[in-house]
Design an enzyme around this catalytic site. Structure first.
Site, PDB file in Angstrom:
ATOM      1  N   ASP A  67      -2.187  -8.624  12.918  1.00 46.47           N
ATOM      2  CA  ASP A  67      -1.214  -8.782  12.096  1.00 46.47           C
ATOM      3  C   ASP A  67       0.203  -8.862  12.520  1.00 46.47           C
ATOM      4  O   ASP A  67       0.986  -9.051  11.609  1.00 46.47           O
ATOM      5  CB  ASP A  67      -1.647  -7.427  10.832  1.00 46.47           C
TER       6      ASP A  67
ATOM      7  N   HIS B 142      -8.850  -3.927   8.364  1.00 47.25           N
ATOM      8  CA  HIS B 142      -7.316  -3.727   9.088  1.00 47.25           C
ATOM      9  C   HIS B 142      -6.524  -2.958   8.138  1.00 47.25           C
ATOM     10  O   HIS B 142      -6.088  -2.816   7.090  1.00 47.25           O
ATOM     11  CB  HIS B 142      -6.660  -5.109   8.882  1.00 47.25           C
TER      12      HIS B 142
ATOM     13  N   HIS C 146       2.988  -1.978  13.355  1.00 45.95           N
ATOM     14  CA  HIS C 146       3.655  -3.368  13.137  1.00 45.95           C
ATOM     15  C   HIS C 146       4.216  -3.281  11.754  1.00 45.95           C
ATOM     16  O   HIS C 146       4.809  -4.307  11.438  1.00 45.95           O
ATOM     17  CB  HIS C 146       2.721  -4.416  13.315  1.00 45.95           C
TER      18      HIS C 146
ATOM     19  N   ASP D 111      -3.443  -0.596   8.228  1.00 48.34           N
ATOM     20  CA  ASP D 111      -2.036  -0.157   8.434  1.00 48.34           C
ATOM     21  C   ASP D 111      -2.144   1.294   8.441  1.00 48.34           C
ATOM     22  O   ASP D 111      -2.420   2.134   7.424  1.00 48.34           O
ATOM     23  CB  ASP D 111      -1.257  -0.825   7.543  1.00 48.34           C
TER      24      ASP D 111
END
Length: 1023
Positions: A175, A50, A420, A52
């Site tokens: 997330d 994941h 996000h 970001d």
């Protein structure tokens, strides 16, 4: 064969023929999935990372591995490592999500590496999941920007790879902090088969554990029926590996050691531990499949560490099958897991509401980020507005591909903003500043695109090109050109498919000005005082004390109109306020209380209806906390937690008030204290109220964080705890205070924060009192914010937050924004709309039009200094233009018009009303596509695609899932009618239709193919 089927078949054949190499046979997709074993629990190990797109570090710091003192992460090394490890074993799998990072990596690779990666994609070993530019937030994002960031991600994937294997089939939202129904609906329209996420309310999750309902069918739209159904799965342990089974440079878990001669041999113990974990989790599953995420944030920087250990885990666990073991471990992907679950033929429960708000414990409601960093949220909304303008102008002016680089820059900056931890305001301060810098630079790039286009559309033969400046700081009443130029031209571009009007406000010098329209006629103007608190805002680089106001009427659809402004020699003395407490025009009257100096009533003159209403600015004190226990949680960037749930007025005395009345606009200025001020205004002929607010610097000298709200109360209204918010700017959802539709909610812990919901564009209440005629009150916002109706008859919207403690949710610093050496000052606008849905059945339509026309896709203002006289300007430049050639119904939105693949275009049209919004306007409607603009004509090839424009609609086939107690209904997307008249398309309520329009000279088609396509397009031959 039907004509359109033949047409699309020829398109597909010709595009393939024109490719530099033939499309290789691929074994990706569901056909490449490992086969589950009957009678065993099939464990799908999902190797993933994941990544970001900014959070604790900036995008580039994450990618390159810079600033590792913050976080030891380098995304480029993750992709390098995975690509090196996957070919060592054809059973290994990996999924990747963030196209922004992968494109950055891809651009630096040689041809050999690219071919190696493409082979991995075609074998199904490397699968792109979701496929957007970033993993978007679902609370504070607008649907137009969500669709754009997905579409751009899909297009880049298609451009990188010569295979259909890159088309994502799964939503992977592991997330984001809560989940929107509209996002699921969008994914269904993109042809996705399922949606996986990790975060849902802890009470909801426990309830679903008990009922084996972690997986369900989400009915994602009240308008699209079964075509919007989305199989949805909530992960057991977020997106983390099982405890003790993380194998990476940032992990400290014990490796699996299978050397029998080593004193550290641990295979049996490690396998036993893993089996124990699976047995516990499998008790909550309805099929003999379980998904286990093997990765976390920025995993696989050393992929060999992961894969070597997972290889051993799979080998030794599966060897136990010979001794009666019940587990079958395999490398898999979310797509393959979904296919296995689908094939099990299970029936599922369903859900119609959304997954907001999200709480991680009784005291931690993730509802603060709905408002965090309000200026960044506003900047993102303006970025979307300008992006649509630039894309449209690129098409209308037929800008060639070499001019698209600046356009791509804003596409990508806006895509990053949907992340996000970007638009949410949950990033570190230096990262927020990097986001803002990226967006600002990209808007400047896009201004160059717009300038090139406008010069093509305005300059008459033989005339010189001119500059078109965007005034990006009018939010603080600052615009260099209008303040400094003696003469200038205002060009207003209208991105809507309908004619619209607006009131222009520009800061100017203290002189009188005259304004002439496109015909050279003088029009009415008015000078207004810029509120004193705005004049004194930190960082405002302007000496202007007055604004020039004029009305720009009947701006042409998909076009522009020019106004010439000239400063006169007559000084404009400061406008003098009156002591009046009433402002009015011919349709609305607004009255303030003589003692309290606050709003007291609004009268709809046409309906002869008066609303007793009050408006106040208040704040919640933020809970301090050390986060050592749930009840010691602090209010922070993510979490909203008010002290004692009590609101405090920003001022205990009446605000200082000034009234300014004029022919075009009347407004009342209020100064509530040294850090809160507002303007309440009404414009000529307009029957809604505009509230402009300025908040900051929020004081913290008392060592207390504060969360400021706008509170509006309607006297005598019975709302029964109900209020209404939009979902990503589209469908409206009913909210019920202290109630959750699918589980028993305990409001005693956080009765305020637990009732806050995201507002992308609007929040409303309806009066259910006797003889109320279904009165409705709406607040329309200019950016995403959080809000609620905590008491009946009230609406509150949080405007700004300044906090002194971190909430321990990862960002690692308090939300204490500083700008220009002081606490951040935010300025914004809300529209207050009063109506009676029985007396005015189009009131919901009006709300949606106001949202779109005023807050989302408002006309864009360009300013050009000039020394030319009005006559000279008219002789050398076009002052009026429309790109629209056919009238579009009032309930239709031209959602997308942008250049696409050579000389092609991407076009989206939508019906922006829901089926029950209006008795007439909510009916299916017909829309002209053929001939809508000059560049769309009978000589063009037009094909309909799924929403993301990466597959022909006729080719999409979705997996369908059964719902308990319901008869099956087709969950396929509506198929295009081969006989449909492209000059008269049908749109159903809330439907979006997407088309690729290919021009005659397309470089992607060989000449013989084009001739055949042209014949089919014109003659509609049946073959």
């Amino acid at each position: 064969m039907r004509a359109l089927d033949t047409f699309f078949a020829v398109v597909a054949f010709c595009v393939t023929l024109a490719s530099s190499s033939p499309m290789p046979k691929a074994t990706c997709g569901y056909e490449s999935c490992p086969v589950p074993k009957d009678g065993l629990m099939n464990v799908h190990l999902i190797a993933h990372t994941h990544d970001d797109v900014g959070w604790l570090k900036t995008v580039d710091q994450y990618y390159y591995g810079d600033r590792n003192s913050i976080q030891q992460v380098g995304v480029q090394y993750i992709i390098d490592s995975v690509v090196a490890e996957l070919p060592k074993d054809p059973s290994r799998r990996f999924i990747y999500v963030e196209t922004a990072y992968f494109r950055q990596w891809w651009d630096k690779q040689n041809q050999e590496t690219r071919e190696k990666v493409e082979a991995l994609v075609e074998s199904g070993q490397l699968e792109f999941i979701s496929g957007g530019w970033a993993m978007h937030d679902e609370a504070v994002t607008h649907y137009q920007s969500i669709i754009d960031q997905f579409t751009w991600g899909f297009k880049i994937l298609d451009d990188m790879f010569n295979t259909s294997c890159v088309r994502p089939k799964i939503g992977w939202q592991i997330d984001p902090f809560g989940h929107a129904r509209e996002t699921a609906s969008i994914m269904a329209m993109m042809g996705f088969d399922g949606l996986f996420f990790a975060r849902l309310d802890q009470a909801d999750k426990n309830n679903r554990f008990d009922k084996k309902e972690l997986e369900l069918v989400w009915k994602a739209s009240a308008n699209h029926g079964a075509a919007s159904y989305m199989f949805t799965s909530a992960n057991h342990d977020f997106y983390y590996p099982p405890s003790g089974f993380c194998f990476d440079v940032l992990c400290f878990d014990e490796p699996i050691i299978d050397d029998l001669y080593s004193p550290d041999y641990n295979v049996d113990r490690r396998v036993d531990s893993f089996i124990s974990y699976i047995e516990k989790q499998s008790a909550f599953m309805k099929t003999n499949n379980i998904l286990v995420t093997m990765g976390t944030d920025f995993s696989y920087q050393q992929a060999s560490y992961w894969y070597n250990n997972l290889d051993r885990l799979i080998k030794y666990t599966n060897e136990r099958q010979a001794e009666g073991g019940q587990l079958n471990l395999m490398y898999s992907t979310p797509s393959c897991y979904l296919k296995a679950v689908h094939d099990a033929g299970q029936e599922w429960t369903s859900k119609e509401d959304d997954f907001f708000p999200y709480s991680s414990d009784d005291y931690s409601y993730w509802t603060g980020y709905f408002t965090s960093r309000p200026t960044l949220k506003f900047m993102e909304r303006k970025g979307n507005n300008f992006l649509q303008v630039c894309k449209q102008l690129s098409v209308l002016a037929d800008l060639r591909e070499e001019k698209w680089e600046d356009l791509a820059s804003l596409r990508e900056a806006m895509g990053i903003m949907q992340h996000h931890d970007a638009i949410t305001g949950t990033e570190k301060q230096h990262v927020a500043e990097d986001y803002a810098l990226r967006l600002h630079r990209s808007m400047e790039h896009c201004r160059q695109t717009a300038e090139n286009a406008l010069n093509k559309l305005t300059v008459k033969e033989g005339s010189a090109e001119v500059q078109f400046h965007s005034c990006l700081f009018t939010n603080v009443s600052q615009c260099d050109t209008s303040e400094q130029a003696e003469k200038f031209v205002v060009t207003l571009y209208n991105p809507l498919a309908q004619v619209t009007s607006m009131f222009v406000r520009l800061p100017v010098q203290d002189f009188q000005y005259q304004v002439r329209n496109e015909l050279g006629d003088l029009i009415d103007t008015q000078m207004l005082k810029i509120p004193t608190p705005v004049q004194n805002m930190p960082g405002r680089e302007s000496s202007a004390t007055q604004e020039l106001v004029f009305q720009a009427e009947n701006l042409p659809a998909l076009g522009f109109k020019s106004y010439r402004v000239e400063k006169l020699n007559t000084a404009s003395p400061p406008p003098q306020p009156s002591e009046e407490l009433v402002i009015a025009n011919d349709v609305i009257e607004v009255t303030f209380d003589a003692d309290l100096k606050r709003l007291s009533s609004v009268k709809d003159i046409a309906a002869d209806k008066t609303y007793a209403v009050s408006q106040d600015f208040q704040y919640y004190e933020a809970v301090e906390g050390d986060n050592l226990g749930a009840d010691r949680r602090a209010s922070g960037a993510y979490i909203f937690r008010p002290v004692n749930n009590q609101k405090i007025p920003v001022s205990g005395s009446p605000p200082i008030i000034e009234t300014y009345s004029g022919e075009l606009v009347s407004e009342i200025h209020q100064v509530w204290n040294e850090w809160v001020s507002s303007v309440t205004r009404i414009y000529k002929g307009v029957n809604h109220v505009e509230l402009e607010w300025t908040v900051g610097p929020i004081p913290i000298d008392d060592d207390t964080g504060k969360e400021v709200i706008n509170l509006v109360s309607l006297s005598g209204w019975e709302t029964n705890g109900k209020f209404y918010t939009d979902s990503n700017g589209r469908e409206i959802l009913e909210r019920n205070r202290d109630l959750r539709p699918t589980w028993d909610f305990d409001p005693s812990f956080e009765p305020v924060a637990g009732n806050y919901y995201p507002i992308t564009t609007s929040i409303s209440i309806r009066n259910h009192a006797a003889n109320s005629q279904n009165e409705e009150f709406v607040i329309i916002t200019d950016r995403a914010q959080g809000g609620s109706s905590i008491e009946n008859g009230t609406l509150e919207v949080m405007l700004h937050r300044r906090l002194l403690f971190d909430d321990d949710k990862g960002v690692g610093e308090p939300l204490n924004e500083i700008a220009f050496g002081e606490g951040l000052v935010a300025r914004g606008k809300q529209i207050l709309l009063f109506g009676q849905t029985e007396a005015h059945p189009t009131s919901i339509y009006k709300t949606r039009r106001l949202v779109r026309d005023s807050m989302v896709l408002a006309p864009w203002l360009f300013v050009t200094p000039t020394d030319l006289t009005p006559t000279q300007w008219g002789e050398q430049y076009n002052t009026l233009y429309t790109g629209l050639r056919k009238e579009v119904p009032p309930n239709v939105n031209l959602l997308t018009l942008e250049p696409w693949n050579g000389e092609g275009m991407l076009v989206r049209v939508e019906h922006f009303l829901e089926k029950n919004d209006d008795p007439e306007l909510s009916q299916p409607i017909n829309v002209p596509l053929m001939g809508l603009i000059d560049r769309i004509n009978e000589e063009m090839a037009i094909g309909e695609t799924i929403l993301g424009a990466n597959q022909w609609l006729s080719d999409n086939v979705r997996l369908e899932f059964k719902i308990e107690g319901e008869e099956s209904a087709s969950q396929q997307l509506p198929r295009p009618d081969p006989n449909e008249d492209l000059a008269n398309l049908t749109l159903n309520p809330m439907q979006i239709r997407t088309f690729i329009v290919q021009t005659r000279s397309s470089a992607t088609m060989a000449a013989p193919c084009f001739i055949l396509l042209l014949a089919l397009a014109i003659l509609r031959i049946n073959i």
